[in-house]
Design a protein around this motif. Structure first.
Motif, PDB file in Angstrom:
ATOM      1  N   UNK A 213       0.813  -1.215   0.000  1.00 13.09           N
ATOM      2  CA  UNK A 213       0.000   0.000   0.000  1.00 13.09           C
ATOM      3  C   UNK A 213       0.850   1.270   0.000  1.00 13.09           C
ATOM      4  N   UNK A 214       2.126   1.159   0.332  1.00 13.84           N
ATOM      5  CA  UNK A 214       3.014   2.320   0.313  1.00 13.84           C
ATOM      6  C   UNK A 214       3.835   2.306  -0.967  1.00 13.84           C
ATOM      7  N   UNK A 215       3.516   3.215  -1.874  1.00 11.65           N
ATOM      8  CA  UNK A 215       4.275   3.332  -3.115  1.00 11.65           C
ATOM      9  C   UNK A 215       5.610   4.030  -2.896  1.00 11.65           C
ATOM     10  N   UNK A 216       5.663   4.935  -1.907  1.00 10.64           N
ATOM     11  CA  UNK A 216       6.847   5.770  -1.684  1.00 10.64           C
ATOM     12  C   UNK A 216       7.263   5.694  -0.221  1.00 10.64           C
ATOM     13  N   UNK A 217       8.581   5.739   0.006  1.00  6.20           N
ATOM     14  CA  UNK A 217       9.153   5.694   1.351  1.00  6.20           C
ATOM     15  C   UNK A 217      10.037   6.926   1.519  1.00  6.20           C
ATOM     16  N   UNK A 218       9.464   7.942   2.171  1.00  4.14           N
ATOM     17  CA  UNK A 218      10.120   9.245   2.226  1.00  4.14           C
ATOM     18  C   UNK A 218      11.069   9.357   3.415  1.00  4.14           C
TER      19      UNK A 218
END
Length: 402
Positions: A213-218
């Motif tokens: 569900x997390x496309x991006x890891x900032x």
């Protein structure tokens, strides 16, 4: 809306050529079933852009794959820092009169802003009539685009403060989302973006924080770059500490001109170490748990069946080593966690099972003490308690050095 990044980075658009961290085809974490069948899976490859260093899914699943099939899936996001965050927000725009929340986690913030005298509104982006599925974060985030926000912008007008908490990490097109949110801002308005910071779990080499569900890891660097790429000036980048991951809050205002060019920096040592350590950690953990499970595989319990526990079990290939999947959420009782061979039971069943010798915790650190008290009879007979979280002192992965 695009869901894939195979052709380029979601943030800067540059080609991604780095070697991925490949977890394989895994069950979707929220797809609990009554019969144990896995009805939705997704191939999880995690990559880092060499140009901007955004860690991201190489291919993100479309919303219909990850939209919950049961109505009781719900997530909670941190709130203890919101008084301090509101204080900073209001200090930037003391004469602000209107505030808008754009996601499902906005009410605690909006309540505090209302207490400061602001008129508050909430944006409802849930998709209606979705064929028996239960819309939530993924159907919501997919509508953070110019076309879907045009009607709300026309009917609601603009706002001095627009908040978007814990949605941007879910979107496959974060730059498009921030640009679309600009239509809801007054000329000197503030956009608040809040996301989980990924630096702690990357440094700890904790793999249960990865999620389809997390496309991006900032991290701070990439959140700042996202703001600039989307046409904003960063007024403040705020960090609020958490035991396992911090909250990052960016206070933004629309900017003129184009973002400054950034020279490619190459893959970070943080991601390289995280990627390269996965396979040996997986092999050593499987060996350790196979020993702990015993010849009949009836000695290990897993307590706390959320998406961290499910990712831990499936990414490491150990779901079949748990004799008991334990959670006192009554909604989960009798459902099989995705990839597991046993259904969820309550702690009363765990306390009554005399075969268990190891219990792994997949609960937040601030809750673990209460769980230990509840399970004190197990400790009294020698059951060992360990955590799935690599950053904690009692992590099951702590003593896996080769």
């Amino acid at each position: 809306m695009p869901t894939r990044s195979s052709s380029g980075c979601r943030l800067c658009g540059q080609p991604i050529t780095t070697q991925p961290l490949t977890l394989g085809v895994l069950p979707v974490c929220n797809r609990f079933t009554r019969d144990g069948r896995v009805d939705h899976s997704w191939a999880l490859d995690i990559v880092e852009c060499e140009a901007c260093r955004l860690v991201q899914l190489r291919e993100a699943p479309p919303p219909e794959i990850v939209a919950p099939a049961v109505p009781w899936i719900r997530y909670r996001e941190p709130e203890s820092h919101l008084d301090a965050l509101v204080e900073r927000l209001v200090s930037f725009r003391p004469l602000a009169g209107r505030a808008l929340g754009t996601g499902p986690f906005e009410q605690p913030l909006l309540t505090r802003l209302a207490g400061r005298g602001l008129q508050i509104e909430s944006l409802d982006l849930e998709e209606k009539g979705c064929g028996g599925r239960h819309p939530y974060l993924e159907t919501w985030q997919a509508r953070l685009n110019a076309a879907d926000l045009a009607a709300p912008a026309a009917s609601l007008g603009t706002f001095d403060i627009v908040s978007c908490r814990y949605l941007i990490e879910h979107t496959s097109a974060p730059v498009d989302a921030l640009q679309a949110l600009k239509t809801l801002l007054s000329p000197q308005g503030l956009l608040l973006i809040e996301v989980p910071d990924s630096s702690k779990f990357l440094a700890a080499r904790d793999y249960c924080f990865l999620w389809e569900e997390h496309s991006c890891y900032f991290v701070e660097e990439t959140l700042r770059r996202l703001a600039e790429e989307s046409g904003y000036r960063v007024l403040a980048l705020l960090r609020y500490p958490g035991a396992l991951e911090d909250a990052l809050a960016a206070v933004l205002t629309p900017a003129e001109g184009s973002p400054a060019a950034v020279s490619p920096r190459g893959s970070s040592s943080l991601f390289q170490a995280y990627r390269d350590d996965f396979a040996p950690t997986r092999a050593r953990l499987r060996g350790k748990l196979a020993t702990l499970a015993g010849p009949d595989g009836d000695r290990i319990a897993l307590f706390g069946i959320g998406h961290h526990a499910i990712m831990f079990a499936n990414a490491f290939g150990v779901a079949d080593m748990f004799a008991l999947a334990v959670d006192d959420d009554r909604d989960k009782a009798g459902f099989f966690p995705p990839g597991f061979a046993v259904p969820v039971i309550g702690s009363d069943r765990l306390l009554a099972d005399g075969q268990i010798t190891t219990c792994l915790f997949a609960v937040a650190p601030h809750i673990e003490g209460k769980v230990r008290e509840k399970l004190a009879p197990l400790a009294a007979r020698g059951v060992e308690f360990r955590s799935i979280y690599a950053a904690l002192d009692n992590a099951i992965t702590k003593d896996l050095a080769p």
